[in-house]
Write an enzyme that holds these catalytic residues in place. Structure first.
Site, short mmCIF file in Angstrom:
data_model
loop_
_atom_site.label_atom_id
_atom_site.label_comp_id
_atom_site.label_asym_id
_atom_site.label_seq_id
_atom_site.Cartn_x
_atom_site.Cartn_y
_atom_site.Cartn_z
CD1 TRP A 147 -6.68 -23.78 -40.55
CD2 TRP A 147 -6.86 -23.95 -42.83
NE1 TRP A 147 -5.41 -23.59 -40.50
CE2 TRP A 147 -5.49 -23.34 -42.32
CE3 TRP A 147 -6.36 -24.60 -43.82
CZ2 TRP A 147 -3.87 -24.05 -43.27
CZ3 TRP A 147 -5.62 -24.37 -44.93
CH2 TRP A 147 -4.10 -24.24 -44.13
CG ASP A 228 -7.15 -28.64 -46.28
OD1 ASP A 228 -5.68 -29.64 -45.68
OD2 ASP A 228 -7.38 -27.99 -45.71
CE LYS A 266 -2.20 -29.43 -37.02
NZ LYS A 266 -1.32 -28.27 -38.81
#
Length: 421
Positions: A147, A228, A266
């Site tokens: 990312w 993460d 999300k």
């Protein structure tokens, strides 16, 4: 009479022009594109089978409860919503491990995943300034690809970023041997960024056996694992499965101190609420208490205190058995629809004669996947077919639905066949 310079110099003249974030720019181009049909496979936001944003039923129910109980907009404590700060680490660690480690956890609510990672970096930088102010900051090993914000966050804080080979474009799978070799050569006390699940952008996750190899190497080299964790439950539909790596590293088998950067954008659809949590496990209760006091000071300096609304929703869902069960079903709905779209895309590519093997798309998991297309093909798809994706052909599978997946598969197949003709 004093004359006025019509073109006075500015103290901001040295500001360079920095191009917009590519993914957000793609979304802007998509929105301004008058063509029909058009498809946005760039930005990572979940949409339903009609291509519309989806408010999770669990979130809708929690929102109604908040409204009925007299929702106010008062400040949260600096460290964040107390119930949320307890329940978020419990979600990641599981009830049993959390009960064992609870007194050794330092926790701070943060601004979703980006804010959690940034807070982790600020903490590491602060601690370095206290213990070895003349020494360089530890290296941060970041997988490639990853990312884009990972690099931006840590370089902006002054860390040296080192490349950690992760994905093999040749095998379209995890490049485990070079990954482990790089970790084995890393300087002790370096930081390693780990995607807890649903690796972004490759969609390739280590197996549990591979995670054990990674954990052993991290332990042997005295590295600090920073997870993460943006897709817990969203990836497989099973929270325990998606959090397995976190629990493996922190649990009895390896007993590592870990950092976890959680986002509920999300898995609860709270994209705009910026609901996140950074926590770390330590070996001593006093260390956890002291570290949490540092987090409180750092949070006060940066944002004073975090946003309340999303944290209140998340706390309600995580703390109520009925809402938790609704949420788990929501997670199964989202992960199941994405798996179905992966399969439908591969079926379409094969049906329309796209050259090559596409089974890697089914092996990949989570919101994203790599198509493996040349940048010129990506450009043609965008300009000629109005299908928007990242230049490296990373696609958000959530942007596919029954109404557009055949169109996308056919367009990709046609572009590739023309190039091979």
């Amino acid at each position: 009479m004093t004359s006025t310079n019509p073109n006075p110099s500015s103290r901001f003249e040295s500001a360079p022009y920095i191009p917009p974030d590519r993914i957000f720019e793609l979304t802007a181009q998509y929105l301004s594109d008058p063509a029909s049909p058009k498809v946005n496979l760039g930005q990572g936001t979940y949409c339903d089978s009609n291509g519309q944003p989806w408010i999770l039923p669990a979130v809708a129910a929690a929102r109604d409860r908040l409204a009925a109980t007299g929702l106010n907009h008062e400040y949260l404590p600096i460290l964040g919503h107390p119930v949320f700060r307890t329940l978020a680490p419990r979600l990641a660690l599981g009830s049993a491990l959390h009960a064992t480690l609870s007194s050794q956890i330092a926790t701070c609510q943060a601004l979703s995943g980006t804010g959690s990672l940034h807070l982790a970096g600020v903490l590491l930088r602060y601690l370095q300034s206290q213990t070895s102010p003349t020494s360089p900051l530890p290296k941060v090993y970041i997988p490639t690809p990853t990312w884009s914000n990972h690099h931006q966050i840590f370089t902006s804080l002054g860390f040296e970023v080192a490349t950690l080979p992760y994905y093999s474009a040749t095998t379209r799978s995890l490049a485990l041997e070079p990954y482990l070799a790089t970790l084995a050569a890393a300087e002790p006390n370096s930081v390693v960024i780990l995607h807890a699940c649903a690796h972004n952008p490759s969609g390739c996750d280590p197996s549990l056996a591979e995670w054990r190899q990674i954990a052993q190497t991290v332990k042997d080299r005295h590295l600090f694992p920073l997870f993460d964790a943006a897709y817990l439950g969203f990836n497989s539909g099973d929270l325990d499965q998606d959090a397995a790596a976190i629990r493996l590293f922190a649990g009895e088998e390896f007993g590592l101190e870990i950092g976890v950067c959680m986002s509920f954008a999300k898995n609860m659809g709270l994209y705009g609420e910026r609901t996140g949590c950074f926590f770390l496990t330590t070996h001593q209760e006093t260390t956890a208490r002291n570290t949490e006091s540092v987090l409180e000071v750092l949070q006060r300096r940066e944002v004073s205190n975090p946003p309340a609304y999303g944290a209140k929703i998340a706390a309600l869902i995580l703390g109520d058995e009925g809402l938790t069960e609704i949420w788990k079903e929501d997670l199964r709905t989202m992960s199941g629809r994405i798996r179905e779209m992966r399969e439908r895309l591969v079926e379409g590519l094969v049906q329309f004669g796209a050259p090559g093997d596409w089974e890697h798309l089914v092996r990949q998991t989570g919101m994203f996947g790599f198509l493996g297309l040349d940048e010129e093909v990506v450009k043609e798809l965008r300009e000629e077919d109005h299908i928007y994706m990242a230049d490296n052909s990373r696609v958000s599978i959530a942007g596919l639905n029954p109404g557009n997946v055949e169109y996308v598969a056919k367009a990709i197949a046609e572009r590739l066949r023309k190039r091979n003709a």
